[in-house]
Design a protein around this motif. Structure first.
Motif, PDB file in Angstrom:
ATOM      1  N   ASP A 167       0.826  -1.218   0.000  1.00 49.40           N
ATOM      2  CA  ASP A 167       0.000   0.000   0.000  1.00 49.40           C
ATOM      3  C   ASP A 167       0.858   1.264   0.000  1.00 49.40           C
ATOM      4  O   ASP A 167       0.596   2.211  -0.756  1.00 49.40           O
ATOM      5  N   HIS A 220       1.251   4.250  -3.077  1.00 54.06           N
ATOM      6  CA  HIS A 220       1.054   5.695  -2.880  1.00 54.06           C
ATOM      7  C   HIS A 220       2.294   6.480  -3.319  1.00 54.06           C
ATOM      8  O   HIS A 220       2.179   7.558  -3.916  1.00 54.06           O
ATOM      9  N   ASN A 251       2.381   6.814  -7.020  1.00 54.16           N
ATOM     10  CA  ASN A 251       1.462   7.869  -7.459  1.00 54.16           C
ATOM     11  C   ASN A 251       2.078   9.251  -7.265  1.00 54.16           C
ATOM     12  O   ASN A 251       1.914  10.139  -8.108  1.00 54.16           O
ATOM     13  N   ASP A 285      -5.719   2.788 -10.525  1.00 54.55           N
ATOM     14  CA  ASP A 285      -6.547   3.158  -9.375  1.00 54.55           C
ATOM     15  C   ASP A 285      -7.767   2.244  -9.276  1.00 54.55           C
ATOM     16  O   ASP A 285      -8.157   1.811  -8.188  1.00 54.55           O
TER      17      ASP A 285
END
Length: 407
Positions: A300, A304, A307, A317
Motif C-alpha cells: 500500500d 502511494h 502515485n 486506481d
C-alpha cells in the motif's frame, strides 16, 4: 549439431518494490513469475531453418544457402560473449528487410534468434532446424517476455551447439545447469536483450536465468538465496505506456522538487529493504499472519509513493480499488502509467474471494491470472514432461492458439 532436440523454458519477471527509484541508485526487488516461455528446438534434414511463434501468429523459414551469405569470410565460433557484432546485425536487418525504426515484436524476435544462431554455429556448417516458441506471458506488458525469449534461445542454442552440456540427468524430466553454464546463458541472453532494447539493465534476463528473487542496486545484481514463493493475482490493465517517457517524467519531478522527491526515493529504498528482510524471515521461520500484514502495508505504501512520482493511472486506481474491496492489496509493477499490477494473496484467502475478484477485474476489461512468484529460472525439459504437462498448460491458458509443428 551436438544435440538433436532441446526443450527449455524460462520465467517472466515482476518488480516487487523499487521501480523508478532503482534508476536513481536505490534498491529494487525483482521476482520470477510462474508464467513461462517455452522453446522446442529440433534438428531437421530440410536444408532450412524455421521459426514458429504461435502467440503472435508468425512462421518464418529460410534456406541455409541464403543464410550462409550473412556470415563473414572468416568467423570463429563464439563461446565468450563480448559486444554485439554490428556488421552481422546490419546484414541480418537487410536480410529480413527491416530498418531500426520498423521493429515490431516479430522482427525483434527474429533478429535475436538469427544473431545467436549465426554467432554460435557460424564457424562450421549451419544446421537445419525448427524452433517453436510459445508463451504464457503477454507481450509488451512489462513482464519480461522478451528476456524470457532471449534466455530460452540462449540456453537451447548453446546446448544444441555443444557449448554447454544437456541439463537433464538420467530418468529426470527437468534439469538445470551449473553456475558457470548459467552465467554463459545469461551473457548471451543479455546480448539478445541488447539487440531488442538497445540498453537493457540486465535485470530481466538475470531473473529469467536464475529465477527466484534478485536484489538490484547501482548496477549490482544479487540473487537472494532465501525467498518464499508468494501467491499473487497478476493483472494486465492493457493500457499502453512508454517506459522511456515515464522514467523521464520522474526525473523531471526530482529536478523540480528535489526536497520532496529525494525523501520519497529514500522511503522506497527503505520499503525494498524492509520487504527483503521480511521475506528472508518467512523463509527461515514459521510464517505468520503478521508477516503478511507487513507485506500488505508495504504494498500500500509503495503504491502511494508511485502515485506521488507521477506514474499512476486511473486504470491502476480502479485495479487497486476493486481488489481492496475484497480485502486484497495491490500495487503496480514495472513502469506504471497503465501496464500491470500485482495483488498479494494470503494463504488463507478463500477461493470464492479470488474468483469474485477475478470476475470484477475482467468485468473492467482487464486480463487477470492467478500465479506465484519466486519459482525456478531457466530449465531443460524432457520430451515426456513437455507432452504430458506443458502442452496441456499452454492449451488451457491459450485455447485459440495452436502450437505449430507439434506432434
Amino acid at each position: 549439431m551436438q544435440v538433436k532436440e532441446c526443450m527449455v523454458s524460462a520465467p517472466g519477471k515482476a518488480i516487487l518494490h523499487g521501480e523508478h527509484a532503482v534508476v536513481h541508485g536505490k534498491v529494487a526487488l525483482a521476482v520470477s513469475l510462474n508464467m513461462r516461455t517455452y522453446l522446442w528446438l529440433k534438428s531437421s534434414s530440410t536444408g532450412k531453418v524455421s521459426v514458429n511463434l504461435p502467440n503472435i501468429d508468425t512462421f518464418v523459414c529460410w534456406d541455409l544457402s541464403d543464410m550462409k551469405r550473412l556470415l563473414p569470410a572468416s568467423n570463429d565460433k563464439k563461446k565468450e560473449v563480448k559486444v554485439p557484432d554490428e556488421g552481422l546485425l546490419r546484414r541480418i536487418h537487410e536480410f529480413i528487410c527491416v530498418t531500426d525504426g520498423n521493429l515490431d515484436t516479430c522482427s525483434m524476435a527474429t533478429i535475436s534468434f538469427l544473431y545467436m544462431y549465426l554467432s554460435l554455429f557460424g564457424s562450421g556448417d549451419l544446421p537445419s532446424m525448427t524452433v517453436t516458441v510459445w508463451s504464457e506471458l503477454p507481450t509488451g506488458a512489462g513482464l519480461g517476455s522478451s528476456a524470457a525469449l532471449s534466455v530460452c534461445l540462449s540456453a537451447a542454442l548453446l546446448c544444441a551447439s555443444g557449448a554447454i552440456p544437456t541439463a537433464l540427468k538420467e530418468r529426470g524430466n527437468t534439469g538445470s545447469w551449473s553456475q558457470q553454464h548459467m552465467e554463459l546463458i545469461n551473457s548471451w541472453a543479455f546480448q539478445g536483450e541488447t539487440i531488442i532494447h538497445g540498453d537493457p539493465s540486465g535485470v530481466d534476463n538475470a531473473v529469467g536465468t536464475w529465477g527466484g528473487m534478485l536484489r538490484f542496486s547501482s548496477g549490482k545484481m544479487t540473487p537472494l538465496s532465501r525467498a518464499p514463493s508468494l501467491r499473487i493475482l497478476l493483472t494486465n490493465t492493457k493500457v499502453p505506456r512508454s517506459t522511456k517517457a515515464l522514467v523521464a517524467g520522474v526525473k523531471d519531478k526530482i529536478d523540480k522538487f528535489p526536497s520532496i522527491m529525494y525523501p520519497v526515493l529514500e522511503s522506497v529504498d527503505a520499503i525494498s529493504c524492509t520487504c527483503e528482510k521480511a521475506l528472508s524471515e518467512m523463509s527461515s521461520e514459521a510464517v505468520t499472519g503478521e508477516h503478511y500484514d507487513v507485506l500488505e502495508e508495504l504494498i500500500d505504501m509503495n503504491q502511494h509513493q508511485l502515485n506521488v512520482m507521477g506514474v499512476g493511472h486511473p486504470a491502476l486506481d480502479t485495479l487497486c480499488r476493486l481488489t481492496l474491496a475484497r480485502g486484497l492489496h495491490t500495487k503496480l509493477t514495472g513502469a506504471g502509467g497503465g501496464g500491470c499490477g500485482i495483488t498479494l494473496l494470503r494463504p488463507e484467502t478463500d477461493r470464492s474471494v479470488i474468483q469474485n475478484t477475478v470476475q470484477d477485474l475482467q468485468g473492467s476489461g482487464f486480463d487477470c491470472w492467478e500465479t506465484s512468484v519466486g519459482g525456478p529460472g531457466v530449465q531443460q525439459h524432457s520430451a515426456l514432461s513437455v507432452k504430458e504437462g506443458i502442452f496441456e498448460r499452454f492449451n488451457h491458458m491459450n485455447p485459440s492458439v495452436p502450437i505449430l509443428g507439434m506432434s
